[in-house]
Design a protein around this motif. Structure first.
Motif, short mmCIF file in Angstrom:
data_model
loop_
_atom_site.label_atom_id
_atom_site.label_comp_id
_atom_site.label_asym_id
_atom_site.label_seq_id
_atom_site.Cartn_x
_atom_site.Cartn_y
_atom_site.Cartn_z
N GLY A 252 0.80 -1.21 0.00
CA GLY A 252 0.00 0.00 0.00
C GLY A 252 0.84 1.27 0.00
N TRP A 253 0.16 2.39 0.31
CA TRP A 253 0.78 3.71 0.28
C TRP A 253 1.48 4.01 1.60
CZ3 TRP A 253 1.16 6.49 -4.09
CH2 TRP A 253 0.27 6.19 -5.13
N LYS A 254 2.63 4.71 1.52
CA LYS A 254 3.35 5.11 2.72
C LYS A 254 3.99 6.47 2.52
CE LYS A 254 6.08 1.53 2.70
NZ LYS A 254 5.79 0.81 1.45
N LEU A 255 4.13 7.21 3.62
CA LEU A 255 4.87 8.46 3.63
C LEU A 255 6.30 8.19 4.08
CD1 LEU A 255 2.29 10.88 5.31
CD2 LEU A 255 2.91 10.78 2.89
N VAL A 256 7.25 8.91 3.50
CA VAL A 256 8.66 8.75 3.83
C VAL A 256 9.28 10.12 4.06
CG1 VAL A 256 10.88 7.84 3.08
CG2 VAL A 256 8.78 6.69 2.37
N LEU A 284 20.16 18.38 4.42
CA LEU A 284 19.28 17.87 3.37
C LEU A 284 18.04 17.29 4.05
CD1 LEU A 284 20.10 15.81 0.23
CD2 LEU A 284 18.38 14.94 1.82
N SER A 285 16.88 17.63 3.52
CA SER A 285 15.64 17.05 4.02
C SER A 285 14.79 16.61 2.84
CB SER A 285 14.86 18.04 4.88
OG SER A 285 14.56 19.22 4.17
N ALA A 286 14.00 15.58 3.05
CA ALA A 286 13.17 15.03 1.98
C ALA A 286 11.84 14.53 2.55
CB ALA A 286 13.89 13.88 1.27
N LEU A 287 10.81 14.68 1.75
CA LEU A 287 9.50 14.16 2.11
C LEU A 287 8.85 13.63 0.84
CD1 LEU A 287 7.31 13.79 4.29
CD2 LEU A 287 6.40 16.03 3.61
N GLY A 288 8.36 12.39 0.91
CA GLY A 288 7.77 11.81 -0.30
C GLY A 288 6.73 10.79 0.02
N ILE A 289 6.19 10.24 -1.04
CA ILE A 289 5.16 9.21 -0.94
C ILE A 289 5.58 8.04 -1.81
CG2 ILE A 289 3.76 10.16 -2.82
CD1 ILE A 289 1.28 9.33 -1.11
N ALA A 290 5.27 6.83 -1.36
CA ALA A 290 5.65 5.62 -2.10
C ALA A 290 4.52 4.60 -2.03
CB ALA A 290 6.94 5.03 -1.52
N TYR A 291 4.51 3.71 -3.01
CA TYR A 291 3.49 2.65 -3.04
C TYR A 291 4.17 1.31 -3.28
CZ TYR A 291 -0.68 -0.01 -4.19
OH TYR A 291 -1.67 -0.95 -4.19
N THR A 292 3.81 0.32 -2.48
CA THR A 292 4.37 -1.03 -2.61
C THR A 292 3.28 -2.00 -3.08
OG1 THR A 292 5.96 -0.62 -0.84
CG2 THR A 292 5.48 -2.92 -1.38
N PHE A 293 3.61 -2.78 -4.10
CA PHE A 293 2.66 -3.78 -4.60
C PHE A 293 3.38 -5.06 -4.97
CE2 PHE A 293 3.91 -0.94 -8.00
CZ PHE A 293 4.27 -1.78 -9.01
#
Length: 293
Positions: A252-256, A284-293
């Motif tokens: 599913g979807w996750k925030l990173v 350095l800073s990062a914010l993203g979204i990912a999906y695992t299937f």
């Protein structure tokens, strides 16, 4: 994008940690009794894709920052992992599933070094005046080992890796060594955190191309003439967290999110490009979204 590649070390670096949660979760399922494990759960193949916004220095050593987008992806296939984090690609060729408590890693790594390839994106006029540097393609490999069940639970993970890259495009025509230590632990089925420390040692050509200033560049930029030598270039420490917003960490979807601090060292930190026009301290800073299937 040079600083971003530094914290995206092969598979076990900070961003790779968040995306490899599915692979980790599948690997540690191995010690369970197969008779009581649902079919297909053990070592299940998976693919994770993601996109994030990264806030990073204009160039390596800058005290001006900008936002950029960075892709990420990870494929876990039969115990082997392919990871793309920003401008870094790595492949783990060792698909060892027989002992899930230990993970031996080895394979190729590639980085496209985009540092100072676009002077128009650099705020400091002195560094802009130094001129454009072409993109360098750095190819090499890495080896590593990880142990599952170390400190906080049977499911945390401690890993050590060493990578080597060399520029094959004659932009800086030198080598970069990078040792990395990572610690990763799940907090629940929906959340996990990781910590890492890494450093880079760069060759003479790298020091000359990115941190030295010749007489012509000195006249154009007003920065003093400087010759940088090879050596340890920097160290970086960071933390990363991931939280599932649908499903769990393995689907599913996750925030990173990630925050990293780097410190420029030796001749690299003493270069006027850093000490006068920039800063030895790098964030350095990062914010993203990912999906695992």
């Amino acid at each position: 994008m040079r600083l971003f590649s530094r914290v995206a070390a092969p598979l076990i670096a900070t961003a790779a940690f968040s995306l490899s949660v599915p692979a980790w979760a599948q690997e540690i399922s191995g010690p369970r009794d197969p008779a009581t494990t649902p079919a297909g759960e053990l070592n299940k193949n998976s693919v994770t894709i993601g996109l994030g916004g990264v806030y990073l220095p204009d160039y390596e050593g800058s005290n001006d920052y900008r936002f950029t987008a960075a892709p990420a992806g990870l494929a876990y296939i039969d115990g082997r992992t392919i990871a793309l984090i920003g401008n870094r690609l790595s492949v783990d060729l060792i698909g060892d599933l027989r002992n899930p408590a230990w993970d031996f890693q080895a394979g190729p790594v590639a980085v496209v070094n985009m540092d100072r390839t676009a002077p128009s994106q650099i705020d400091d006029p002195r560094v802009r005046a130094l001129g454009k540097i072409g993109a360098a393609v750095e190819l090499g490999g890495y080896v590593g080992i990880a142990k599952v069940g170390v400190v906080t639970s049977p499911y945390d993970r401690l890993s050590i890796a060493l990578s080597y890259r060399h520029d094959v495009t004659n932009v800086h025509d030198s080598a970069i060594w990078q040792p990395t230590i990572n610690y990763f632990t799940p907090l629940s089925t929906k959340a996990a955190v990781g910590l890492f420390v890494t450093a880079e040692r760069a060759g003479k050509g790298y020091a000359r191309r990115y941190f030295s200033i010749n007489p012509e560049q000195s006249i154009a930029s007003t920065l003093p003439v400087y010759t940088a030598r090879a050596g340890w270039k920097d160290w970086t420490a960071g933390a990363i967290g991931t939280y599932s917003i649908t499903g769990n960490l393995v689907h599913g979807w996750k925030l990173v999110g990630s925050v990293n601090y780097s410190r420029m060292l030796n001749d690299f930190g003493d270069s006027p490009i850093v000490s006068q026009a920039g800063s030895r301290s790098q964030w350095l800073s990062a914010l993203g979204i990912a999906y695992t299937f």
